[in-house]
Scaffold this active site. Structure first.
Site, mmCIF file in Angstrom:
data_model
loop_
_atom_site.group_PDB
_atom_site.id
_atom_site.type_symbol
_atom_site.label_atom_id
_atom_site.label_comp_id
_atom_site.label_asym_id
_atom_site.label_seq_id
_atom_site.Cartn_x
_atom_site.Cartn_y
_atom_site.Cartn_z
ATOM 1 C CB SER A 1 -0.887 0.013 1.239
ATOM 2 O OG SER A 1 -0.073 0.276 2.369
ATOM 3 C CE LYS A 2 -1.508 7.262 -2.281
ATOM 4 N NZ LYS A 2 -2.407 6.549 -3.134
ATOM 5 N NE ARG A 3 0.128 0.461 6.112
ATOM 6 C CZ ARG A 3 0.700 -0.693 6.330
ATOM 7 N NH1 ARG A 3 1.766 -0.776 7.069
ATOM 8 N NH2 ARG A 3 0.197 -1.808 5.807
ATOM 9 N N GLY B 1 5.382 3.090 0.490
ATOM 10 C CA GLY B 1 5.987 3.963 -0.513
ATOM 11 C C GLY B 1 5.542 3.610 -1.923
#
Ligand code: GLU
Length: 472
Positions: free
Chosen positions: A235-237, A239
């Site tokens: 996910s965006k977490r 990067g």
């Protein structure tokens, strides 16, 4: 002939995980000279958005994974799904269910209390007449276990009791994902479906539908999802960005495609693949089941690799928009001189990470440094440097042919005369030209910048050193 498809739902921007799915479908088809198709699964009227469809198509186009036929939009095929549902009802394989939400909730509550798995209890299975009430269409789940083959995983089976009479058409007349998916894969003549292993239970439901509809089942390959380094779903977490975000950050499609191809697939120890090579070597047998871990550093490494090694013309074309953006941002009025920009670019691209940093690293070619790196000045621009630097300046000024060879002769002469190491004279010049202690080679920068630009910059540093030494 192999026919594959990529079937995204336009409920968000195209993520790199989905681009990998598209890539594998693309490669599988192209390796066999088959066709790769695109189907936009936009039956969810609330969550599907036109801008996401545009994002998906633009991302595929940018990555070079264009479908061979016009894209299919499920939202334009609602009548087709409806007629398939009616056929199933007429054959007694599906039925209209009029249960209200309240009843369904209540049944599920009771089932939970009894320690049962919540499921639809078949209440409307035997209602023959059509009632004047909202309804969904459910299939009559056959009481037999669901078995199918996955090319990577072999035979997969589910107990029918894990499922219930699931819905195929919603009360607003739209199709559920599994139903439209099966009908379209069949009508589009899809032979192979590559998708994430989060779809395994969907596949089980789809197998039921293929059987009920008497349609040919395609071959399935469920690939492990991409994970972050902490082994949770990417996910965006971690990067991870959308495809177009990577593009705008200055990643090149060559790097992204190469990187994604190796997440779950390999070909010996080979690391570097062009899309053409991938098409040549891609083989389902080399897909693997170990989960693929996203490593942003590796992606960056590939981007650097392609910046260094792709033909200059290509890097120029890719970097032009970034350089133009830099011109705007820095208010550079200078005319965009292609020959000059190309030369400048070639000195910078061997030591930069993205097209964005490439443009940024080129700034000094268009604008004198605004300030000097303090540490560098302290270390390399001492009073003792002044004599040699001033003499270098004078000698360069006297040069008629301001080219690398004659510039080098001047440097050699000064080094010899003052018994210096090259760095002692090269670093001050580097700071004068760029403001920094790390940059392309000093001789090539001087040649490219030319006499008229270089000399005033060196003079400015000389004056700066003088003033600085007076003060300190
Ligand atoms: N629309 C589904 C998704 O985006 C398609 C899955 C499939 O490939 O069948 O997950």
């Amino acid at each position: 002939m192999i026919r594959t498809r990529f079937a995204p739902s336009p409920t968000g921007n195209l993520h790199i995980g989905s681009l990998r799915t598209a890539l594998f479908n693309f490669l599988l088809a192209k390796h066999e000279e088959g066709s790769f198709l695109l189907r936009i699964e936009d039956t969810d009227r609330i969550r599907s958005k036109k801008e996401f469809t545009e994002d998906i198509i633009e991302s595929l186009k940018w990555a070079g994974l264009m479908p061979d036929e016009m894209p299919i939009f499920q939202s334009q095929r609602l009548n087709i799904y409806k007629s398939y549902a009616e056929k199933l009802i007429a054959e007694g394989k599906a039925y209209r269910c009029y249960c209200t939400k309240e009843r369904l909730d209540k049944t599920k509550e009771e089932q939970k209390k009894r320690g049962e798995r919540p499921h639809y209890d078949g209440h409307c299975r035997n209602i023959k007449q059509i009632l004047d009430k909202p309804f969904v269409v459910r299939i009559k789940l056959p009481q037999e276990d669901i078995v199918f083959e996955d090319i990577l995983r072999g035979e997969i089976s589910f107990r029918y009791s894990e499922f219930d009479d699931f819905i195929i058409m919603k009360s607003d007349g739209s199709s559920m994902y599994n139903f439209a998916n099966v009908i379209d894969d069949s009508e589009m003549g899809i032979t192979h479906v590559v998708r994430g292993d989060d779809h395994l239970t969907n596949t089980a439901r789809q197998i039921v539908l293929y059987r009920l509809l008497n349609l040919k089942v395609p071959q399935f390959i469920h690939i492990p999802l991409i994970m972050g380094e902490d082994k949770t779903r990417l996910s965006k977490r971690h990067g991870a960005k959308s495809v177009l975000e990577y593009r705008d950050e200055g990643y090149m499609k060559e790097a992204l495609i190469n990187y994604l191809s190796r997440l779950g697939w390999s070909y010996g120890d080979k690391e570097i693949f062009s899309l053409k090579e991938l098409v040549k070597y891609f083989d389902i047998k080399h897909l693997h089941l170990s989960s693929a871990i996203f490593n942003p550093g590796k992606l960056l490494w590939l981007n650097e690799y392609y910046l260094r090694t792709l033909p200059s013309e290509k890097i120029y074309a890719y970097s032009k928009p970034f350089i133009e953006r830099l011109f705007l941002k820095e208010n550079i009025k200078q005319e965009f001189n292609e020959v000059y920009v190309k030369k400048a670019m070639d000195t910078v691209r061997i030591r930069t990470q993205t097209l964005k940093t490439l443009a940024h690293d080129m700034l000094f070619y268009f604008k004198p440094p605004q300030d000097y790196e303090e540490k560098g000045v302290r270390k390399y621009c001492k009073k003792e440097t002044l004599h040699s630097l001033e003499e270098l300046y004078q000698n360069l000024k006297d040069l008629e042919n301001f080219n690398i060879e004659s510039i080098k002769d001047v440097f050699d002469k000064i080094i010899k005369k003052y018994d210096l190491k090259l760095i002692k004279i090269a670093q001050p010049v580097r700071i004068a030209l760029t403001g920094k202690t790390i940059s392309p080679g000093v001789l090539e920068m001087l040649e490219i910048l030319g006499k008229d630009v270089s000399l005033p910059r060196i003079k400015r540093l000389i004056d700066y050193i003088k003033a600085w030494n007076e003060q300190n």
